[in-house]
Design an enzyme around this catalytic site. Sequence first.
Site, PDB file in Angstrom:
ATOM      1  N   ARG A  65       2.682 -18.561 -69.165  1.00 48.70           N
ATOM      2  CA  ARG A  65       2.569 -17.294 -68.440  1.00 48.70           C
ATOM      3  C   ARG A  65       3.559 -16.270 -68.994  1.00 48.70           C
ATOM      4  O   ARG A  65       3.244 -15.105 -69.206  1.00 48.70           O
ATOM      5  CB  ARG A  65       2.838 -17.563 -66.958  1.00 48.70           C
ATOM      6  CG  ARG A  65       2.450 -16.432 -66.059  1.00 48.70           C
ATOM      7  CD  ARG A  65       2.657 -16.790 -64.614  1.00 48.70           C
ATOM      8  NE  ARG A  65       1.623 -17.667 -64.101  1.00 48.70           N
ATOM      9  CZ  ARG A  65       1.588 -18.128 -62.854  1.00 48.70           C
ATOM     10  NH1 ARG A  65       2.540 -17.807 -62.010  1.00 48.70           N
ATOM     11  NH2 ARG A  65       0.618 -18.921 -62.457  1.00 48.70           N
ATOM     12  N   HIS A 113      -8.442  -4.814 -54.892  1.00 52.20           N
ATOM     13  CA  HIS A 113      -8.831  -6.092 -54.295  1.00 52.20           C
ATOM     14  C   HIS A 113      -9.966  -5.853 -53.293  1.00 52.20           C
ATOM     15  O   HIS A 113      -9.884  -4.915 -52.493  1.00 52.20           O
ATOM     16  CB  HIS A 113      -7.610  -6.708 -53.588  1.00 52.20           C
ATOM     17  CG  HIS A 113      -7.899  -8.054 -53.009  1.00 52.20           C
ATOM     18  ND1 HIS A 113      -8.045  -9.178 -53.791  1.00 52.20           N
ATOM     19  CD2 HIS A 113      -8.092  -8.449 -51.725  1.00 52.20           C
ATOM     20  CE1 HIS A 113      -8.318 -10.214 -53.014  1.00 52.20           C
ATOM     21  NE2 HIS A 113      -8.352  -9.798 -51.764  1.00 52.20           N
ATOM     22  N   GLN A 177     -17.612   1.233 -52.991  1.00 53.04           N
ATOM     23  CA  GLN A 177     -16.413   1.935 -52.503  1.00 53.04           C
ATOM     24  C   GLN A 177     -15.229   1.742 -53.449  1.00 53.04           C
ATOM     25  O   GLN A 177     -14.414   2.642 -53.618  1.00 53.04           O
ATOM     26  CB  GLN A 177     -16.058   1.468 -51.090  1.00 53.04           C
ATOM     27  CG  GLN A 177     -17.131   1.782 -50.063  1.00 53.04           C
ATOM     28  CD  GLN A 177     -17.519   3.256 -50.049  1.00 53.04           C
ATOM     29  OE1 GLN A 177     -16.672   4.139 -50.203  1.00 53.04           O
ATOM     30  NE2 GLN A 177     -18.809   3.531 -49.898  1.00 53.04           N
TER      31      GLN A 177
HETATM   32  C1  GRF Z   1     -13.687  -6.349 -58.218  1.00 46.11           C
HETATM   33  O1  GRF Z   1     -14.379  -6.762 -57.067  1.00 46.11           O
HETATM   34  C2  GRF Z   1     -12.216  -6.186 -57.923  1.00 46.11           C
HETATM   35  O2  GRF Z   1     -11.974  -5.750 -56.634  1.00 46.11           O
HETATM   36  C3  GRF Z   1     -11.704  -7.585 -58.119  1.00 46.11           C
HETATM   37  O3  GRF Z   1     -12.431  -8.104 -59.199  1.00 46.11           O
HETATM   38  C4  GRF Z   1     -13.680  -7.420 -59.295  1.00 46.11           C
HETATM   39  C5  GRF Z   1     -13.744  -6.842 -60.667  1.00 46.11           C
HETATM   40  O4  GRF Z   1     -14.989  -6.278 -60.958  1.00 46.11           O
HETATM   41  N1  GRF Z   1     -10.271  -7.566 -58.340  1.00 46.11           N
HETATM   42  P1  GRF Z   1     -15.160  -5.371 -62.232  1.00 46.11           P
HETATM   43  O5  GRF Z   1     -14.744  -6.218 -63.452  1.00 46.11           O
HETATM   44  O6  GRF Z   1     -14.297  -4.160 -62.087  1.00 46.11           O
HETATM   45  O7  GRF Z   1     -16.622  -5.036 -62.291  1.00 46.11           O
END
Ligand code: GRF
Length: 205
Positions: A65, A113, A177
């Site tokens: 990491r 998130h 959203q």
């Molecule tokens: C999204 O739902 C975001 O909230 C989460 O991972 C997903 C990523 O989707 N952290 P994308 O790669 O932006 O289409």
Amino acid sequence: MLEIGVLVSGRGSNLEAVLKSIEKGMVRNARVAVVISNDPNARALRVARRHGAKAVALDDAGDSRETYGAKLAQVLMKNGVEPGRGLVLLAGFMKILPESFVGLYEGRMMNIHPALLPAFPGLRAQKQALDHGVKVAGCTVHFVVPEVDAGPIILQKAVPVQDGDDEESLSARILRQEHRLYPLAVKLFAEGRIRIDGRVVRRQA
Ligand code: GRF
């Protein structure tokens, strides 16, 4: 000019929303200087190139990491995303970052998130919400701290859960959203309208 580095692992739809918001002039004085994926096959890398952004595959196979974090910082800095000056966006980035990296970009790194934090951190947040039976779900943009999905909250948007929703339908409603919320957070940051006051993010007019 705010130099932005975006860390991705997959589809890249939030990355695309941010790129478009800059192209349309909704977010000014900012540019995506580099997009870095730990997965060389991520669609997000193609999204970046399609929008004329530099795309770098930085494979994480075999790295600790700590080592991977140091490599990420190197690529970001080489592309002008300097600690204390640039902005790092996690957009579907599936790796946990070491404290050393998080410290470097403290207050200048955001994540999106798909839940109303602090409820449902971690993986498959939309499924967690459905399984819990909540009637309101949503998404959160927050600053990144070493603990996963735990940093100061910048913006949130509530999304209703409807009868008959499954993980896919709820995720799609939330994602629409997300695509509005992340660019808005970047805009506020680029305009210097966000101040972190302990755990609380204050938004200036
Ligand atoms: C999204 O739902 C975001 O909230 C989460 O991972 C997903 C990523 O989707 N952290 P994308 O790669 O932006 O289409």
